[in-house]
Design a protein around this motif. Sequence first.
Motif, PDB file in Angstrom:
ATOM      1  N   PRO A   7       0.825  -1.204   0.000  1.00  0.00           N
ATOM      2  CA  PRO A   7       0.000   0.000   0.000  1.00  0.00           C
ATOM      3  C   PRO A   7       0.865   1.263   0.000  1.00  0.00           C
ATOM      4  O   PRO A   7       1.943   1.272   0.595  1.00  0.00           O
TER       5      PRO A   7
ATOM      6  N   SER B  53      -5.643   0.873   1.135  1.00  0.00           N
ATOM      7  CA  SER B  53      -5.659   0.199   2.437  1.00  0.00           C
ATOM      8  C   SER B  53      -6.496  -1.071   2.446  1.00  0.00           C
ATOM      9  O   SER B  53      -6.545  -1.756   3.461  1.00  0.00           O
TER      10      SER B  53
ATOM     11  N   HIS C 271      -3.656  -5.138  -1.550  1.00  0.00           N
ATOM     12  CA  HIS C 271      -3.124  -3.773  -1.538  1.00  0.00           C
ATOM     13  C   HIS C 271      -2.379  -3.446  -2.822  1.00  0.00           C
ATOM     14  O   HIS C 271      -1.974  -4.324  -3.566  1.00  0.00           O
TER      15      HIS C 271
END
Length: 585
Positions: free
Chosen positions: A106, A166, A170
Amino acid sequence: MDEPKEVDPAMSWGSDVAAQMLRRLDIPYVALNPGASYRGLHDSLVNHLGNRAPQMIMCLHEEQAVAIAHGYAKATGRAMAVALHSNVGLMHGTMAIYNAWCDRAPMLILGATGPVDATLRRPWIDWIHTSQDQGALVRNYVKWDDQPGSVAAIPESMLRAWQQTSSAPHGPVYVCLDAAIQEQRLNEEVPIPDPGRYAAPMASRPAASGLREAARLLAGAARPVILFGRGRRTEEAWERRVALAERLNAAMLSDLKAGAMVPTDHPLHVGEPFNQLSKAAKDALQRADVVLSLASIDLGGVLRQAYGRGAIPARVIHAGDDLYLHNGWGKEHMELPAIDVHLLGDPDAAVAELLDALPSPPRVATSRSSESKEHASEQLNLHAVARALREAVGEQPVSFAALARAWPVDLWPHRHPLDYLGKDGGGGVGSGPGLTIGAALALKDSGRLTVGVLGDGDCLMSMNALWTAARYRIPALFLIANNRSYYNDELHQEGVARQRGRNPANRWIGQAIDHPAPDIAKLAEAQGVAGIGPLRQVQELREAMRKAVECVRSGSPCLIDVHIDPGHGRHLRESMAERSLAKQA
Ligand SMILES: Cc1ncc(C[n+]2csc(CCOP(=O)(O)OP(=O)(O)O)c2C)c(N)n1
Ligand SMILES: [Mg+2]
């Protein structure tokens, strides 16, 4: 550090809204290299937020900024932010974004473009730094991208970006802020919604019917194998994975690409974590009647290595959600594997559900295998480096943010999810320094010592990342496995030459990083990072490592350049070159 004077708390400019969003999303850091396309945002971070929450982490190259955010994500499972200047900064960042994408990491990337409204562009510079559809540069390897068309549209864009990056699976996201919108004066208040109401959804649990079928197959399995791919770096998830393997008495195989998911010295663990399957790992798979893949990164490739092109005798269960990200541009989905039970969803949830469904008590009693196999060596190689590091750190836990090939995991078993954070994702060389710094930034107050064991080629490509570690006192230890070569590719050249009946002894030409060998310790020193080396004698290691560990424990980064034997742990028979040539032959 770097506290501005006279902060203006009033939200009065377009870019103040974007900066406030970063704060409300609880993003601690923005890694960046500056640029006028986001001078509005830069001002907001400094003069509106006071360079706190988030704090700027200045980098000397955009590729390092992205790699640092990637390392941070690996260590925490959370995104941090990156700011990249217009089209050019984004272009510099692309390889690292690709690495993060392949690694399913992420990351919130804020970009900027010169004014979309041509009448607002300054002569020349705003024209070369404005592109139509800038997100197109990275759209094939980010999860989502956007370019909000007004100040009022910024909160939604950033909330969605955050939600996307999130939520599982990811991946990086990119939000491009028009310079003119950033620099607009607000004439009315822009409401900022409560981010709590736009949080990422919980990871999805695989369907109950699939779990029942998987549990049935596993309960009846005589020789199950579990392949550990990506998963959460929590102790809870780790314990459950071990409990599942023990309950099934399953052979455990770890993947170097994914990092530590289970203890590599567990009695059920087969060999060292693999890049390519070892003989023992192949044997375990060939004997298996059921294979459980927990988010394996390359299940198809593993099955191919074990069974060739023939039929796959074992029943295959795969848990994971990577499928959602496959877009056809990249082939990081790997070979399509045959799967009998596909548990689409969170692999760690699958483990928990399977544990509930499978009969207890455990079928085996387990004990840790004996301490690492110490074999003293007088040669300066990675075994000696590992031993010296162990002696210098003692009982303090170590997180390896990167491991050069041939690092002896058998001497240094992974016993905690943060012991090893896995590979770079996209195989883009030059990621190691940034990944190490990002992980060290994330772990600086954890009591762990963050170490990156880096190839010389990898390190030299991104040497200037180290300045950031010095500037912000990020306590990382860089150990350079310096074979003065792009050795991986020397092996390829040797293989090709052999295949063609040509002289393999010429393999080093265009590959050796020697004559002169760059003085990597001096390159570190030049940027304010303590540099030790080059070490050429095994006897020098002990004292060097003691000093380095002391330096990092005191809060500063340190680098040791170790001239290792070029061939250490790498032989042609292991190389990709040999394998692919063997296939052609
Ligand atoms: C950006 C990029 N450029 C080139 C390569 C090709 N490549 C793969 S491994 C490698 C050698 C890396 O050298 P080093 O880090 O010193 O590791 P060694 O193979 O010597 O152990 C190269 C050049 C790559 N993967 N990525
Ligand atoms: Mg090398």
